[in-house]
Design an enzyme around this catalytic site. Structure first.
Site, PDB file in Angstrom:
ATOM      1  N   GLN A 151       0.725  -1.154  -0.061  1.00 18.12           N
ATOM      2  CA  GLN A 151      -0.002   0.086  -0.054  1.00 18.12           C
ATOM      3  C   GLN A 151       0.687   1.215   0.018  1.00 18.12           C
ATOM      4  O   GLN A 151       0.252   2.480  -0.194  1.00 18.12           O
ATOM      5  CB  GLN A 151      -1.006   0.058   1.034  1.00 18.12           C
ATOM      6  CG  GLN A 151      -2.171  -1.077   0.940  1.00 18.12           C
ATOM      7  CD  GLN A 151      -2.797  -0.941   2.358  1.00 18.12           C
ATOM      8  OE1 GLN A 151      -2.764  -1.624   3.323  1.00 18.12           O
ATOM      9  NE2 GLN A 151      -4.167  -0.303   2.220  1.00 18.12           N
ATOM     10  N   CYS A 172     -10.719   0.246   3.627  1.00 18.09           N
ATOM     11  CA  CYS A 172      -9.488   0.048   3.187  1.00 18.09           C
ATOM     12  C   CYS A 172      -8.990   1.422   2.891  1.00 18.09           C
ATOM     13  O   CYS A 172      -9.492   1.929   1.975  1.00 18.09           O
ATOM     14  CB  CYS A 172      -9.214  -1.009   2.034  1.00 18.09           C
ATOM     15  SG  CYS A 172      -7.456  -1.160   1.476  1.00 18.09           S
ATOM     16  N   LEU A 173      -7.825   1.880   3.421  1.00 15.70           N
ATOM     17  CA  LEU A 173      -7.178   2.917   3.017  1.00 15.70           C
ATOM     18  C   LEU A 173      -6.978   3.151   1.490  1.00 15.70           C
ATOM     19  O   LEU A 173      -6.696   4.260   1.271  1.00 15.70           O
ATOM     20  CB  LEU A 173      -5.856   3.306   3.732  1.00 15.70           C
ATOM     21  CG  LEU A 173      -5.988   3.204   5.500  1.00 15.70           C
ATOM     22  CD1 LEU A 173      -4.669   3.526   6.068  1.00 15.70           C
ATOM     23  CD2 LEU A 173      -6.938   4.653   5.665  1.00 15.70           C
ATOM     24  N   HIS A 221      -3.504  -8.306   1.629  1.00 14.75           N
ATOM     25  CA  HIS A 221      -2.917  -7.497   0.692  1.00 14.75           C
ATOM     26  C   HIS A 221      -1.371  -8.023   0.205  1.00 14.75           C
ATOM     27  O   HIS A 221      -1.261  -7.690  -0.821  1.00 14.75           O
ATOM     28  CB  HIS A 221      -2.410  -6.001   1.593  1.00 14.75           C
ATOM     29  CG  HIS A 221      -3.638  -5.261   1.599  1.00 14.75           C
ATOM     30  ND1 HIS A 221      -4.077  -4.473   0.545  1.00 14.75           N
ATOM     31  CD2 HIS A 221      -4.343  -4.512   2.509  1.00 14.75           C
ATOM     32  CE1 HIS A 221      -4.992  -3.590   0.506  1.00 14.75           C
ATOM     33  NE2 HIS A 221      -5.206  -3.754   1.920  1.00 14.75           N
TER      34      HIS A 221
HETATM   35 NI    NI Z   1      -6.642  -2.643   3.063  1.00 13.92          NI
END
Ligand code: NI
Length: 150
Positions: free
Chosen positions: A50, A87-88, A133
């Site tokens: 991420q 989720c960011l 992820h």
């Molecule tokens: Ni996430």
């Protein structure tokens, strides 16, 4: 240092991340930056892809203090519970996601020591979400219902 968070559509979020072979100073700095980034975004978890790094590192803090893991693996899971999740990397979207209720996770801590974590509730959910992820899986792949909101 707060890092930019990659958003859905960025190919790194769909790649399988590589195992961390050695806990170097760079890896420790990555964890520090991931924690800072997670807290700045008011998230409860973050995975290295991420922030654009394709290695198997996650951080989670559901209010009991920061947990960092390298190469985390779920070695035991029981029960099933469906809850709202976000989720960011997918801002403004939520879904009802079925997850195991309790998990036992194995991995390396920040010092490279083998560790095991037993988790339930939000902690369990956050660990499962972040480990997904690392395999290029997003919560929207597993959600039963998708909705927009805050
Ligand atoms: Ni996430």
């Amino acid at each position: 240092m707060v890092l930019p968070i990659r958003k859905k559509g960025d190919p790194i979020l769909r790649r399988v991340a590589l195992p961390v072979l050695k806990i170097t100073r760079e890896m420790d700095a990555l964890i520090e930056n991931m924690l800072e980034t997670m807290y700045a975004a008011e998230g409860v978890g973050l995975a290295a892809p991420q922030v654009g790094i394709g290695c198997r590192a996650i951080v989670v803090d559901v209010g009991q203090g920061p947990v960092a893991l390298f190469n985390p693996e779920i070695i035991h899971a029981t029960g099933s519970v469906t809850e709202r999740e976000g989720c960011l990397s997918i801002p403004g979207v939520f879904g009802m996601v079925p997850r195991a209720e309790r998990v036992l996770v194995r991995g390396l801590d920040r010092h490279g020591e083998e560790t095991r974590i037993e988790a339930s509730g939000l902690f369990s959910r956050a660990l499962q979400h972040e480990i997904d992820h690392l395999d290029g899986i997003l919560f929207i792949d597993k959600a039963r219902e998708i909705m927009e909101g805050k």
